[in-house]
Design an enzyme around this catalytic site. Structure first.
Site, PDB file in Angstrom:
ATOM      1  CB  VAL A 126     -39.556 137.047 118.130  1.00 32.68           C
ATOM      2  CG1 VAL A 126     -39.148 136.862 119.595  1.00 32.68           C
ATOM      3  CG2 VAL A 126     -38.975 138.340 117.586  1.00 32.68           C
TER       4      VAL A 126
ATOM      5  CE  LYS B 184     -46.772 132.070 110.826  1.00 33.40           C
ATOM      6  NZ  LYS B 184     -46.610 133.259 111.707  1.00 33.40           N
TER       7      LYS B 184
ATOM      8  CG  PHE C 259     -31.631 142.541 123.072  1.00 39.32           C
ATOM      9  CD1 PHE C 259     -31.889 143.895 122.954  1.00 39.32           C
ATOM     10  CD2 PHE C 259     -31.881 141.916 124.285  1.00 39.32           C
ATOM     11  CE1 PHE C 259     -32.380 144.624 124.040  1.00 39.32           C
ATOM     12  CE2 PHE C 259     -32.363 142.627 125.373  1.00 39.32           C
ATOM     13  CZ  PHE C 259     -32.619 143.985 125.240  1.00 39.32           C
TER      14      PHE C 259
ATOM     15  N   GLY D 245     -25.828 154.335 104.363  1.00 35.03           N
ATOM     16  CA  GLY D 245     -26.651 153.622 103.401  1.00 35.03           C
ATOM     17  C   GLY D 245     -27.947 154.343 103.124  1.00 35.03           C
TER      18      GLY D 245
ATOM     19  CB  CYS E 276     -36.646 145.909 115.268  1.00 36.92           C
ATOM     20  SG  CYS E 276     -36.905 144.168 115.638  1.00 36.92           S
TER      21      CYS E 276
ATOM     22  CE  LYS F 158     -42.480 146.140 115.734  1.00 36.28           C
ATOM     23  NZ  LYS F 158     -42.199 146.091 117.182  1.00 36.28           N
TER      24      LYS F 158
END
Length: 438
Positions: free
Chosen positions: A11, A35, A152, A256, A263, A266
């Protein structure tokens, strides 16, 4: 504007890069030296189509940079976004907010002047209130306003979602904070992106309610698929028939192996726990969580049934490991449970995924990793399609049939037409429709 993004994960990195692309000055901060060093070298630690190009462009333009140091960037910032992880807490399933609160305290210690702190992380209702309490009690002299601005983004389409969003939800009733947030998203006015302002608690709940509803929609069509198999109906046609109703819509009506990712699993669990704490249980979401957990294991049993009731000593080829295509995200992917069920049954499991195999190595058991679909299909007694990558849609089925020991395809994403599979000589086991035998 001067913007700091705390957290350079999925995000934070996507949001930071896109905000820089709008023309803002953005610094992405992370505690992981590995990172940050990789990003400084131009290496993007996640797979998201188009992200590497946006990062490179904005670094070259001087609008995007990366840092291990939080203090100086925050001291100079107008707006600071918190985009750290909120994983399920071990033991009780509540969202683990320790990273959010730790970031908030570090931010408050560093701010100078009026600053807006924005929770971009998915957090339970009331988290903004707690952050505000921390600021008020531990940093009473700081002029900070807390805003909720949930994300979103869909993995695999995150850049398009950020730049052309359905809505931008902003939870705040403070005019100064609202004015700053309008300025953050001013470049999107050209796209007529709707800014929706509401109370902070309402904003926090919108994120959870949206994900829970979509997870419930997926689970609904999966249960309809099971019924279709029993009565001889076609779930894809059912989904199209009900999706034509504008009140329902056709999105998230693809049967499926169950939902996964960072997301839905959790967030549905966290919402269930929050509702229980407030003595307002969400029975529909509780059931959604339970059904989805059971479905993944059931898909393993479906593969075993397609192999005659036993996979012991049989080579099974698994196509696709990530929870969806166009990402390398393996979090809560259905493949993890399906592969485990096959291993428990004694199968020799070979797998291939275009992007997810590095991440999968720490999550899957004793499986063999192949270089392409044909390599893992050699000598296999079944192919299992778990993730619908585009490159799996146009395979050379004549070659596959020649390579395989037994021509069986278990199509957990319904990407092949049963009549075509029958034409090529495969026993085809789809989801939510009658299987086609060769």
């Amino acid at each position: 504007m001067r913007i700091v993004m705390i957290g350079s994960g999925y995000v934070g990195l996507v949001s930071g890069a896109c905000l820089a692309d709008f023309g803002h000055q953005v610094i992405c901060v992370d505690k992981s030296a590995e990172k940050i060093e990789a990003l400084e070298r131009g290496e993007v630690p996640i797979f998201e189509p188009g992200l590497d190009a946006i990062i490179a462009h904005n670094r070259q333009a001087g609008r995007l940079s990366f840092s291990l140091d939080l203090a100086q960037p925050v001291a100079d910032a107008d707006v600071v976004f918190i985009a750290v992880g909120t994983p399920s807490r071990r033991g009780d399933g509540h969202a683990d907010l320790s990273y959010v609160y730790a970031a908030a305290r570090e931010i408050a210690a560093a701010v100078t002047g009026f600053t807006v702190v924005v929770t971009k992380s998915t957090v339970p209702v009331g988290t903004g209130d707690e952050i505000e309490r921390i600021f008020r009690e531990e940093f009473p002299d700081k002029d900070i306003k807390v805003v909720s601005n949930p994300e979103f983004l869909r993995e695999g389409a995150a850049i398009a979602d950020f730049k052309r969003p359905d809505r931008i939800v902003i939870g705040s009733e403070d005019e100064r904070a609202i004015d700053l947030m309008r300025e953050v998203y001013r470049p999107l006015y050209l796209n007529e992106a709707p800014l929706y302002f509401c109370e902070r608690r309402t904003s926090e709940l919108i994120k959870y309610a949206a994900n829970a509803f979509l997870a419930m929609k997926i689970t609904f069509i999966n249960e309809i698929a099971d019924l279709c198999e029993q009565i001889g109906a076609d779930v894809q046609k059912v989904a199209k028939g009900i999706g034509m109703d504008k009140r329902i819509g056709d999105k998230f009506l693809h049967a499926g192996p169950g939902y996964g990712g960072s997301c839905f699993p959790k967030d549905t669990l966290a919402l269930v726990k929050t509702a229980q704490d407030f003595d307002s249980p969400l029975r529909l979401i509780e059931t959604t969580v339970a059904i989805n957990d059971n479905r993944k294991r059931a898909m393993g049993r479906k593969v075993i049934a397609a192999c005659g009731g036993s996979v012991r000593g049989k080579k099974i080829a698994v196509l696709g490991l990530t929870f969806k295509p166009n990402t390398d995200d393996m979090r809560d992917a259905p493949s993890i449970t399906i592969v485990q069920a096959l291993l428990d049954g004694g199968a020799d499991v070979h797998v291939f995924d275009p992007e997810g195999m590095d991440a999968a190595r720490s999550m899957l058991g004793s499986v063999a990793y192949g270089k392409n679909p044909y390599e893992i299909a050699a000598g296999a007694e079944a192919i299992v399609v778990v993730t619908e990558w585009d490159e799996f849609r146009a395979l050379d089925f004549r070659r596959l049939k020649t390579e395989m020991k037994v021509p069986v395809i278990v199509d957990l994403r319904n990407i092949y037409k049963p009549e075509e599979m029958a034409k090529y000589g495969f026993a085809h086991f789809p989801i939510g429709k009658r299987k086609a035998k060769a």
